[in-house]
Write a protein that holds these residues in place. Sequence first.
Motif, PDB file in Angstrom:
ATOM      1  N   ILE A  58       0.872  -1.175   0.000  1.00  0.00           N
ATOM      2  CA  ILE A  58       0.000   0.000   0.000  1.00  0.00           C
ATOM      3  C   ILE A  58       0.909   1.225   0.000  1.00  0.00           C
ATOM      4  O   ILE A  58       1.683   1.412   0.937  1.00  0.00           O
ATOM      5  N   PRO A  59       0.854   2.051  -1.060  1.00  0.00           N
ATOM      6  CA  PRO A  59       1.691   3.254  -1.098  1.00  0.00           C
ATOM      7  C   PRO A  59       1.437   4.142   0.117  1.00  0.00           C
ATOM      8  O   PRO A  59       0.297   4.413   0.475  1.00  0.00           O
ATOM      9  N   GLY A  60       2.496   4.560   0.756  1.00  0.00           N
ATOM     10  CA  GLY A  60       2.379   5.402   1.938  1.00  0.00           C
ATOM     11  C   GLY A  60       2.304   4.624   3.232  1.00  0.00           C
ATOM     12  O   GLY A  60       2.556   5.168   4.301  1.00  0.00           O
ATOM     13  N   TRP A  61       1.983   3.360   3.159  1.00  0.00           N
ATOM     14  CA  TRP A  61       1.934   2.520   4.358  1.00  0.00           C
ATOM     15  C   TRP A  61       3.068   1.495   4.343  1.00  0.00           C
ATOM     16  O   TRP A  61       3.809   1.362   5.300  1.00  0.00           O
ATOM     17  N   ASP A  62       3.195   0.768   3.256  1.00  0.00           N
ATOM     18  CA  ASP A  62       4.233  -0.257   3.130  1.00  0.00           C
ATOM     19  C   ASP A  62       5.503   0.273   2.478  1.00  0.00           C
ATOM     20  O   ASP A  62       6.584  -0.261   2.695  1.00  0.00           O
ATOM     21  N   CYS A  63       5.372   1.287   1.644  1.00  0.00           N
ATOM     22  CA  CYS A  63       6.524   1.840   0.945  1.00  0.00           C
ATOM     23  C   CYS A  63       6.309   3.323   0.668  1.00  0.00           C
ATOM     24  O   CYS A  63       5.172   3.768   0.520  1.00  0.00           O
ATOM     25  N   VAL A  64       7.402   4.065   0.636  1.00  0.00           N
ATOM     26  CA  VAL A  64       7.364   5.511   0.408  1.00  0.00           C
ATOM     27  C   VAL A  64       8.488   5.887  -0.549  1.00  0.00           C
ATOM     28  O   VAL A  64       9.482   5.176  -0.663  1.00  0.00           O
ATOM     29  N   GLY A  65       8.335   7.024  -1.208  1.00  0.00           N
ATOM     30  CA  GLY A  65       9.376   7.517  -2.096  1.00  0.00           C
ATOM     31  C   GLY A  65      10.385   8.353  -1.340  1.00  0.00           C
ATOM     32  O   GLY A  65      10.015   9.167  -0.496  1.00  0.00           O
TER      33      GLY A  65
END
Length: 133
Positions: A71-78
């Motif tokens: 989940i973008p923002g929960w599991d991985c971020v830029g």
Amino acid sequence: MRKSLTSFKYARNWSITCRRVRSLQSRCTNNPWHGKATIVHHLHYRRSLLRRILGMFLLHFPVASVSGYEIPGWDCVGVCSRCHENYYGRSSSRTSVHYHQVWVQKGGLNNHQTWIKATSLRIKFCFLALTRI
């Protein structure tokens, strides 16, 4: 030849997940003043127990790969390359997400951010995505 315990592979849809992260929030999550995010960083690799159980019902059995359901923002971020400084899973730079006090290096799918750093990155990601700074 024996397979390394620390090796794993990314899910086939990882490039799609990266595009989603960047489209939701394109700046460096760790330090927005650094500019554009160039790398998508996992806060943790292994799926939670709940996701693994739900995945089995959806016939996505746990294997030695990154889940593919991030989940973008929960599991991985830029993050930018400066904030992702990484030398064999570690960094001596305090600003890096791989700094030894904020990154737990246990090998393979057991590597993850500390709870406090992961929470901080999630809050920053949401704030930046909502305000579009």
